[in-house]
Motif scaffolding. Structure first.
Motif: not given
Ligand code: ANZ
Ligand code: ZN
Ligand code: ZN
Length: 868
Positions: A559-566, A588-598, A604-608
């Protein structure tokens, strides 16, 4: 229409050369010229790799639905993001500023029905024209990572996520009530229900239907979604509050009441509490959810939702009860549809059954009531009329007993007693005398020890129903096999392509169900025949994670490059409308938490930071097609230019407030730009002559005045970008600065203000305007002999010494006699001098009780008051 626009474009470009030395501001000419140059450089706004070593800054505006035309709300949203992105570039950041299209959804299907155009064609065409509009506005997007959610290279990852969630039990199927429009003959999303009616048929009341649907288990993350809000201090308070209420955590207890055996009592019975003597239990239990277990001794009945499973059983053998149940379901439905469930008139009926209070042993009549919701808590309550408003009303209506069990000692305690401040338990056996909170803790513990209850937490948040009986969405990647049951499509068979050429009619049901090639599949487990899921996903799925894809949109392996997202996450600044405060921003906050658990991301949050801009209003109403008060950006751009249009969107109101659109305001901004343009043109020769020469060590008085104003302006705008974002006052400050410059025009022309100072001032005026008016500043920058782009030119530094007001001492006379000396800014005009003199304490004391008949002001020199 598109072609006509293109023709003017070429004509304008041709004219550009001849107009080049004309000092009148001609946005059409300037903007056409720069748009052409920028289009030739697709990497203009390219984000750099992490190795750039610069601080990263991810600025994001919410992606639009490609309806076909940008509206002013879009322009405002993007003008804010664009100014910020440009400022950050000038601050030396590595900026990611992407854009994309929320391209699945109902309007494309409606257009297909109406105009017989395939949804894909319609959508892609709209994207092309809106993209052109965005480019015309000069928005600084990095189009290399454009995301279009309706294309398989994107939606295959929706499917991939769906399967990951299914594997983890986060995607599941259940029967549920859904909104159904009989005229559309399809399910509507909650947000497509307006005042209980279909958004496309405003006289059609939406029905509730029971359907098997797919759900995402958002409730699994309810607590974390709530706690996370505390880690988001830079989100607007109103958004966090709305989310907190939506998640709705409630701390309470569950308590089981045993249903007792005996002939169901008929008629007027059920209004009194029976003593616990010689009871036999049926084995059925009613578990209630209560936030006030401390009031258990005051419970005088148990009440069930009409759909409670026990009621369904009882009603099967009791036609009268069945009739009551049906009537109440009808009432609840009507109230839901009317949007006023809370105002529902309360109705109830005795079921004929009794249940035992686990603390007192007494037998309480069991009722059904229309104000008990089946889908909250346990769908059952204990009714405490003395301490709950709704129970009080209900008991009054049906003559149920009232027992007060909480009181504030020494106070009046009028029923119902709702508050807890200083209250203690009474008539509650051994618990009497305890404070409410303490009693709750003790009673919950006792119930847990006795095996008939426990402290629990209930959330208002529901699981997210994602099935849609629609064509234009992501196919749900699931198969149904007669032998194997529900089987996910194997990863290597993704994407499940959305078939083209599907007849979209209003006949209802999923259009995909009418496509046998799509429906008929092979079970990957047993090789037997299988049926494909024909519902598609809610389009909020698409927008739940699109911003991760921007970091590596071409990746075909993930879905995206892990390093780039990091590197890029969290988003530094997200900007959008407050209407998304709940749905999109919770999903989208929910999705972020799921992706973190994956294990895909570490944030843990999409936007500062989140910024929600105000609406654009015209003639008192939100600008919208249906209100007929839409101002087209194209028309404004055609008349005043893109710079003036976007700058007006920032100037007319603080960005978080509503903006009342006024066309003469755009004209005003355009006149201001023309003023700057003429001024810079007139004095650019002097600036060129000075080149890079430093400022003179001793600026003269004229120079001091303009330098001070300039640096005060730099300070203000820099602070605003870093903090308050009051772009309206920023632009106003540049206007004021320009007034001072225009006032000193002759001194610039005569050389009284030296060329080094002229160069210093002109460059900085252009730099300050660069985030707001990219076209005109590009033109002026070149005019000042600069060949590099403004984006990579450092933001002007603020010079404290220059900004400090050099003060003048002005004598104040009263009737010709010197009374005091006041301090004033060197450039203070007559009104400021009057005000300062009349505000001075010694002057005030001297004129007290007298009348000022005349005031003589010599600017910069003297104030003389004539008093009697
Ligand atoms: C007894 C009681 C006594 C209550 C008292 C309140 C005051 P919140 O805070 O919103 O969670 N309740 C529970 N489930 C319900 C349902 N499905 N439909 C309607 N009402 C329901 O509210 C929790 C309270 O709302 C619960 O606590 C219950 O009434 C009621 F003095 O129990 B209480
Ligand atoms: Zn409809
Ligand atoms: Zn099978």
């Amino acid at each position: 229409m598109e072609d006509a626009a293109k023709n003017t474009h070429t004509a304008v470009s041709a004219q550009a050369e001849t107009d080049a030395r004309d000092d009148r501001y001609q946005p059409a000419t300037i903007e056409a010229k720069w748009a052409e140059r920028w289009a030739a450089d697709p990497d203009m706004y390219a984000a750099e790799p992490a190795s750039s070593g610069k601080p990263k800054y991810y600025v994001l505006e919410m992606l639009p639905y490609p309806s076909g035309q940008l509206h002013m709300g879009h322009v405002r949203n993007y003008a804010i993001g664009d100014a910020l992105a440009r400022y950050k570039w000038m601050q030396g950041c590595n900026v990611l500023h992407p854009m994309g299209w929320d391209a699945f959804g109902l309007p494309a299907e409606n257009a297909a029905i109406k105009n017989n155009t395939p949804p894909r064609e319609w959508t892609i065409g709209n994207i092309a024209s809106m993209k052109q509009q965005m480019q015309r506005l000069g928005l600084s997007y990095d189009w290399r990572n454009e995301v279009t959610t309706c294309l398989p290279d994107y939606y295959r990852w929706n499917q991939w996520f769906f399967i990951r969630m299914f594997e983890r039990g986060l995607a599941y199927r259940k029967q549920s009530k859904v909104n159904w429009c009989p005229q559309c003959a399809t399910v509507l999303a909650n947000e497509q229900v307006v005042n209980g009616c279909c958004w496309r048929h405003d006289d059609q009341i939406v029905e509730l239907r029971n359907l098997e649907q797919w759900f995402f288990r958002t409730t699994e993350y309810a607590q974390e979604l709530l706690d996370g809000l505390d880690q988001l201090p830079n989100w607007p308070d109103k958004v966090r509050t709305m989310q907190r209420n939506w998640i709705g955590r409630s701390d309470g207890a569950e308590l089981a009441f045993e249903v007792v055996a005996g002939e169901p009592m008929q008629g007027d019975a059920g209004k009194e509490i029976l003593p616990a003597s010689g009871v036999t239990l049926t084995g059925d239990r009613i578990t209630v959810f209560t936030t006030r277990i401390d009031t258990i001794y005051g419970a005088t009945s148990v009440q069930l939702a009409p759909e409670h499973p026990l009621v369904t059983g009882w009603a099967a053998g009791d036609p009268t009860l069945r009739e009551h149940v049906d009537g109440m379901l009808e009432q609840q439905k009507a109230a839901r549809e009317g949007g006023d469930l809370a105002g529902l008139e309360k109705h109830g009926a005795f079921t004929g059954h009794y249940a035992q209070n686990p603390f007192t042993g007494e037998l309480l009549p069991v009722w059904i009531a229309n104000y008990i919701l089946a889908d909250y808590g346990t769908g059952a309550i204990m009714s405490v009329p003395a301490h709950d408003e709704r129970d009080w009303e209900f008991a009054g209506k049906y003559g149920l007993p009232v027992r007060q069990v909480v009181e504030v000692p020494g106070a009046e305690n009028a029923l119902p007693v709702l508050g807890e401040e200083g209250a203690v338990l009474v008539h509650s056996g051994k618990w009497s005398g305890l404070a409410c909170a303490e009693a709750r803790a003790q009673l919950s513990a006792e119930a847990a020890a006795g095996g008939y209850g426990r402290a629990t937490i209930t959330f208002r948040l529901k699981d997210w129903g994602v099935s849609r009986q629609r064509y234009w969405g992501t196919p749900i990647p699931m198969l149904y096999c007669g032998d194997c049951g529900i089987v996910p499509v194997p990863d290597d068979q993704l994407p499940v392509l959305l078939p083209e050429n599907v007849a979209i009619t209003q006949q209802g049901g999923s259009p995909l169900a009418q496509v046998p090639e799509f429906v008929n599949a092979t079970c990957p487990k047993c090789g037997g025949p299988a049926r494909r899921e024909t519902d598609t996903m809610d389009t909020f799925v698409d927008s739940s994670w699109y911003f991760y894809r921007y970091t590596s949109a071409k990746d075909s392996t993930a879905p995206f490059d892990k390093e780039a997202a990091k590197y890029w996450f969290p988003i530094d600044q997200y900007i959008g409308g407050v209407e998304h405060a709940i749905l999109h921003l919770i999903y989208s906050r929910f999705w972020t938490k799921v992706m973190r658990d994956l294990g895909l991301i570490t944030n843990a949050e999409p936007a500062e930071r989140l910024f929600t801009q105000g609406m654009v209003i015209k003639n008192g109403a939100k600008m919208s097609k249906s209100k007929g008060n839409v101002v087209s950006p194209d028309e404004m751009i055609g008349r005043y230019g893109a710079d003036a249009t976007r700058m007006y969107a920032l100037f007319a109101a603080p960005p978080d407030r509503d903006l009342e659109w006024q066309e003469d305001g755009v004209a005003g901004v355009s006149r201001f730009l023309a003023k700057v343009y003429r001024f810079v043109q007139r004095h650019s020769a002097a600036a060129l002559e000075a080149g890079d020469a430093a400022l003179p060590e001793q600026p003269n008085a004229d120079e001091q005045v303009v330098l001070r104003k300039l640096h005060q302006c730099i300070r203000k705008i820099t602070e605003d970008f870093n903090d308050r974002w009051h772009f309206n006052t920023c632009i106003a400050a540049i206007m004021e600065l320009q007034n001072v410059l225009t006032g000193a025009d002759e001194r610039f022309a005569s050389g009284a203000i030296r060329p080094e100072v002229t160069a210093h001032v002109l460059r900085r005026v252009v730099l300050l305007l660069a985030p707001f008016a990219p076209y005109m500043t590009a033109e002026l920058w070149a005019e000042l002999g600069e060949s590099g782009g403004l984006l990579r030119t450092p933001w002007p530094a603020f010079d404290e010494a220059l900004a400090k007001a050099s003060e003048l001492e002005v004598p104040v006379q009263i009737n010709g006699k010197l009374r005091t000396v006041i301090k004033l800014a060197a450039d203070a005009g007559e009104p400021a001098m009057r005000e300062a003199a009349l505000g001075d304490e010694r002057v005030l004391a001297a004129i007290e009780g007298k009348q000022v008949v005349k005031m003589i002001v010599v600017p910069g020199k003297l104030v003389n008051l004539v008093v009697r």
